[in-house]
Design an enzyme around this catalytic site. Sequence first.
Site, mmCIF file in Angstrom:
data_model
loop_
_atom_site.group_PDB
_atom_site.id
_atom_site.type_symbol
_atom_site.label_atom_id
_atom_site.label_comp_id
_atom_site.label_asym_id
_atom_site.label_seq_id
_atom_site.Cartn_x
_atom_site.Cartn_y
_atom_site.Cartn_z
ATOM 1 C CB SER A 94 4.683 12.039 -15.413
ATOM 2 O OG SER A 94 5.933 12.200 -16.049
ATOM 3 C CG HIS B 226 4.380 0.465 13.794
ATOM 4 N ND1 HIS B 226 5.090 1.263 14.646
ATOM 5 C CD2 HIS B 226 3.537 -0.262 14.586
ATOM 6 C CE1 HIS B 226 4.722 1.019 15.906
ATOM 7 N NE2 HIS B 226 3.768 0.106 15.883
ATOM 8 C CD GLU C 32 2.560 13.932 -4.629
ATOM 9 O OE1 GLU C 32 3.425 14.745 -5.025
ATOM 10 O OE2 GLU C 32 2.280 12.905 -5.256
ATOM 11 C CE LYS D 100 4.674 8.700 -11.256
ATOM 12 N NZ LYS D 100 5.907 9.484 -11.155
#
Length: 459
Positions: free
Chosen positions: A276, A155, A289, A282
């Site tokens: 970024s 979880h 992704e 970043k």
Amino acid sequence: MTLWGGAFKLPPDESLRRLNDSIGYDRRMYAQDIAGSIAYAGALVRAGVISYEEADAIVRGLEQVLEEFKADMFVYKEGDEDIHTAVERRLTELIGEPAGKLHTGRSRNDQVATDFRLWVMNALDRLDAQLAALQTALIDRADEHAETLMPGYTHFQPAQPIVAGHWLLSYVWMLARDRARLADARARTAVSPLGSGPLAGHPFGIDRATLSQELGFASCSQNSLDAVSDRDFAAEALFACALLGIHLSRLGEDIILYSNPALSFITLDDRYSTGSSIMPQKRNADPMEIARGKAGRLIGNLTGLLTMLKGLPSTYNKDLQDDKQPTFEAFDTLDLLLPVITAIVATLQFNTGKMQAALGDDLLATDLAEYLVRKGMPFRQAHHVVGTVVREAADTGVKLSALPLERLRELSPLFGADVAAVFSFERSVASRDAIGGTAPDAVRRQIETARAWIANHKG
Ligand code: ARG
């Protein structure tokens, strides 16, 4: 001029052409189409349908057409509806009359099914090799980290300590099942429809079994009606691709989470992460992704194909022309993804200090219950006692291991001084040494088994 215009007074309208033509994408099957035609010419000679000289002219002509495609010199012309008509049109230009005999007994229906199966067989082989490389990268990294402690999650809540190698190996087994599915799909793809004609079979007695062997098929189909319309093989391949995509999306999600600065367990190599344009700090796991996102398209490719197949009346229907794009897209997607994912795994930096630091005593609560079990307490009762210990530690703001023995003994007299030994993450993982467990010894045995699986797998 179309190849089928004889009974028509007017040529197809431009708008129909745009809708009907598949040359824009099925041209990718030129090598399969030409291989199929060369083999078919041989079968026609053996059946006495064409002369040896005619077959020779056909084969030479086809070899030249193949060279044109390979050199990217093939010139498409109006009326080249699909790859089959384009190749035949060009062959006719090159060799004249004998070209008109090649299609004897053959239809584009058995031809396209043959070409497409050959294409899928090839794509399955390529994909299998890429998965073997990813498995090997995962195993190699697992070998390095057979003792590296990290939190294991359920979880996405910290659950029990594990070793990082065990985490990596979990994907090796998913990929093993994917590869087994690909092999299974390949076996059912390797059945030749050639010689089925448009639907009813071949009228000139060709030897279909030999023809199928020449093309690299394992056997030939037994029912011509089924053969020209069966696309099960593509559906199976796309299911295998979709489930593989799901596995890659899960690996992607793990890598995204574990590389997040909140955890910092791993760092992606500069070459495989992105920044970024506005936030200089970043470091994004973009490729993972993309892997996560592409699973959606892979599932879409499968459901699109299945939906197209549903309810088709017997034998070939033009709906079937829509089998190719989803299939091409699925394999293209995986072709792009897998080299990057494999490189990410191979170059991943493991921040073992961060992993270790994320291990809290709470992750040993199960071990504490197991301690009581070893002293004779039934597990359910031990679970309850340790629940009280966990709550008390949380309430008083101390670590589980810092609760005084006297207090533990009030909760159960089975607690003794040896309980201190429970609070070792190394001991915890080492205890889970049954097959499939996270103990470093079990993980090393798992690595052996996984390497043997790869060595023995027949793609
Ligand atoms: N382009 C067609 C396809 O991909 C080839 C078969 C055409 N057959 C026909 N009877 N129109 O399915």
